[in-house]
Design an enzyme around this catalytic site. Sequence first.
Site, PDB file in Angstrom:
ATOM      1  N   GLU A   1      -9.994   0.628  -6.756  1.00 24.79           N
ATOM      2  CA  GLU A   1      -9.096  -0.278  -6.035  1.00 24.79           C
ATOM      3  C   GLU A   1      -9.708  -1.646  -5.770  1.00 24.79           C
ATOM      4  OE1 GLU A   1      -7.013   0.759  -2.471  1.00 24.79           O
ATOM      5  OE2 GLU A   1      -6.831   2.843  -3.123  1.00 24.79           O
TER       6      GLU A   1
ATOM      7  N   GLY B   1      -0.820   2.626  -7.243  1.00 25.12           N
ATOM      8  CA  GLY B   1      -1.465   2.879  -8.534  1.00 25.12           C
ATOM      9  C   GLY B   1      -0.811   4.038  -9.280  1.00 25.12           C
TER      10      GLY B   1
ATOM     11  N   HIS C   1      -1.851  -4.220 -10.842  1.00 25.95           N
ATOM     12  CA  HIS C   1      -2.469  -3.024 -11.418  1.00 25.95           C
ATOM     13  C   HIS C   1      -2.719  -3.211 -12.894  1.00 25.95           C
ATOM     14  CE1 HIS C   1      -1.993  -0.400  -7.906  1.00 25.95           C
ATOM     15  NE2 HIS C   1      -0.929  -1.140  -7.660  1.00 25.95           N
TER      16      HIS C   1
ATOM     17  N   CYS D   1      -4.237   6.430  -4.725  1.00 23.36           N
ATOM     18  CA  CYS D   1      -3.624   5.103  -4.609  1.00 23.36           C
ATOM     19  C   CYS D   1      -2.149   5.257  -4.960  1.00 23.36           C
ATOM     20  CB  CYS D   1      -4.310   4.128  -5.564  1.00 23.36           C
ATOM     21  SG  CYS D   1      -3.604   2.481  -5.554  1.00 23.36           S
TER      22      CYS D   1
ATOM     23  N   CYS E   1       0.851  -1.170   0.000  1.00 19.21           N
ATOM     24  CA  CYS E   1       0.000   0.000   0.000  1.00 19.21           C
ATOM     25  C   CYS E   1       0.896   1.231   0.000  1.00 19.21           C
ATOM     26  CB  CYS E   1      -0.861  -0.044   1.244  1.00 19.21           C
ATOM     27  SG  CYS E   1      -1.858   1.403   1.401  1.00 19.21           S
TER      28      CYS E   1
HETATM   29  O1  ZDP Z   1      -3.869  -4.100  -3.877  1.00 18.60           O
HETATM   30  C1  ZDP Z   1      -4.885  -3.780  -3.238  1.00 18.60           C
HETATM   31  O2  ZDP Z   1      -5.736  -4.621  -2.916  1.00 18.60           O
HETATM   32  C2  ZDP Z   1      -5.049  -2.309  -2.865  1.00 18.60           C
HETATM   33  N1  ZDP Z   1      -6.429  -2.009  -2.609  1.00 18.60           N
HETATM   34  C3  ZDP Z   1      -4.189  -2.045  -1.675  1.00 18.60           C
HETATM   35  C4  ZDP Z   1      -4.165  -0.603  -1.247  1.00 18.60           C
HETATM   36  C5  ZDP Z   1      -3.355   0.254  -2.185  1.00 18.60           C
HETATM   37  C6  ZDP Z   1      -3.354   1.704  -1.788  1.00 18.60           C
HETATM   38  N2  ZDP Z   1      -4.444   2.447  -2.297  1.00 18.60           N
HETATM   39  C7  ZDP Z   1      -2.055   2.372  -2.225  1.00 18.60           C
HETATM   40  O3  ZDP Z   1      -1.926   3.567  -1.947  1.00 18.60           O
HETATM   41  O4  ZDP Z   1      -1.176   1.745  -2.772  1.00 18.60           O
HETATM   42  C8  ZDP Z   1      -3.489   1.905  -0.360  1.00 18.60           C
END
Ligand code: ZDP
Length: 347
Positions: A281, A293, A224, A290, A134
């Site tokens: 997400e 992301g 992603h 994200c 994350c």
């Molecule tokens: O890979 C996933 O299941 C994401 N939802 C994790 C969280 C990613 C996040 N938004 C980020 O900032 O990288 C927190």
Amino acid sequence: MAATAMASLNVLALNPRARASPRGATRVVAPRVLARPPGVLRAAVAARATHKFAKYQGLGNDFVMIDERDGPVGAPSITGEQAAKMCDRNFGIGADGVIVAMPKGSAEYPGRVVEEEDYAMRMFNSDGTEPEMCGNGIRCLANFVAALDDADPRAYKVGTLAGLIQPECKPDGQVAVDMGVPTLTPADVPTKLAATEDGAAVKSQMTVDGATWLATAVSMGNPHCVTFGREKGDEKGLAVDDMDLAAIGPSFESHETFPARTNTEFVEVVRRDYVKMRVWERGAGATLACGTGACATVVAGVLEGRTDRKCTVELPGGPLEIEWRESDSRVIMTGPAELVFYGEIDA
Ligand code: ZDP
């Protein structure tokens, strides 16, 4: 405002009396607790059936932070189900995820050298599932740990399920994070999209709800799917502000070409060094930002020849500075992470 809030967090952590009675702390207590007979409530508190937490946000991507660095090595004390309840914006604290600071050795990954780590990070999405990484969350973790410990250095080596990640707290409150080298081999993302260029799935066709989208698959430890638009109809680029993410996001998230489900980034290139991105997400839906992301977006932008290696990614919650470094292929992400409030919850 942020500085005052951080100072009181230090007091709470360092003074045991303050810890026992966090005067001035925002207390988040579930209504069902108040409905319990006082004796039961007292017993619950005595048994420490509560979690102290701090709520942080990075560009509006918000997290419940829990400090379990003094606890046992291994899994966090809370379950995914408890995390989902904490994240509930009506029945809980409200957050996009729960992040637990753990002792080193608490996250497994290939090639791990536990001695290299300062701490480990484990995380839950708001649906209770556990992702590998994350990006916004690790910035929050760095400022959280820095505020609690109030000691230099403020650069950390954090073990995550996606490998060793290195955040560094800057004096202005921003956190720069070495997010490591992206994984592009389709089987490792994982995606069934076919490799198109140098073993990576770049601009691969993906049929979603009857339309053919062009997608680039990138793993930043978590999967992603980055798209700059459909094969036909988006030649001038996506207008991301006009998109109905809730209508299309779930079809990407659970698309059969991403067996572990996926996060999806919809990107509008404004300039080679400035793009607008909206995210759907995995496990959390539309969020304001994200971090992983944003990193994946710039990697895909470079692979598709659309962006520079240094690029600002404008998210609904604000901008992140991303660089996919040429010298060692590592991605560096810089952005904010701030304390919102702290408290204690019976969960
Ligand atoms: O890979 C996933 O299941 C994401 N939802 C994790 C969280 C990613 C996040 N938004 C980020 O900032 O990288 C927190």
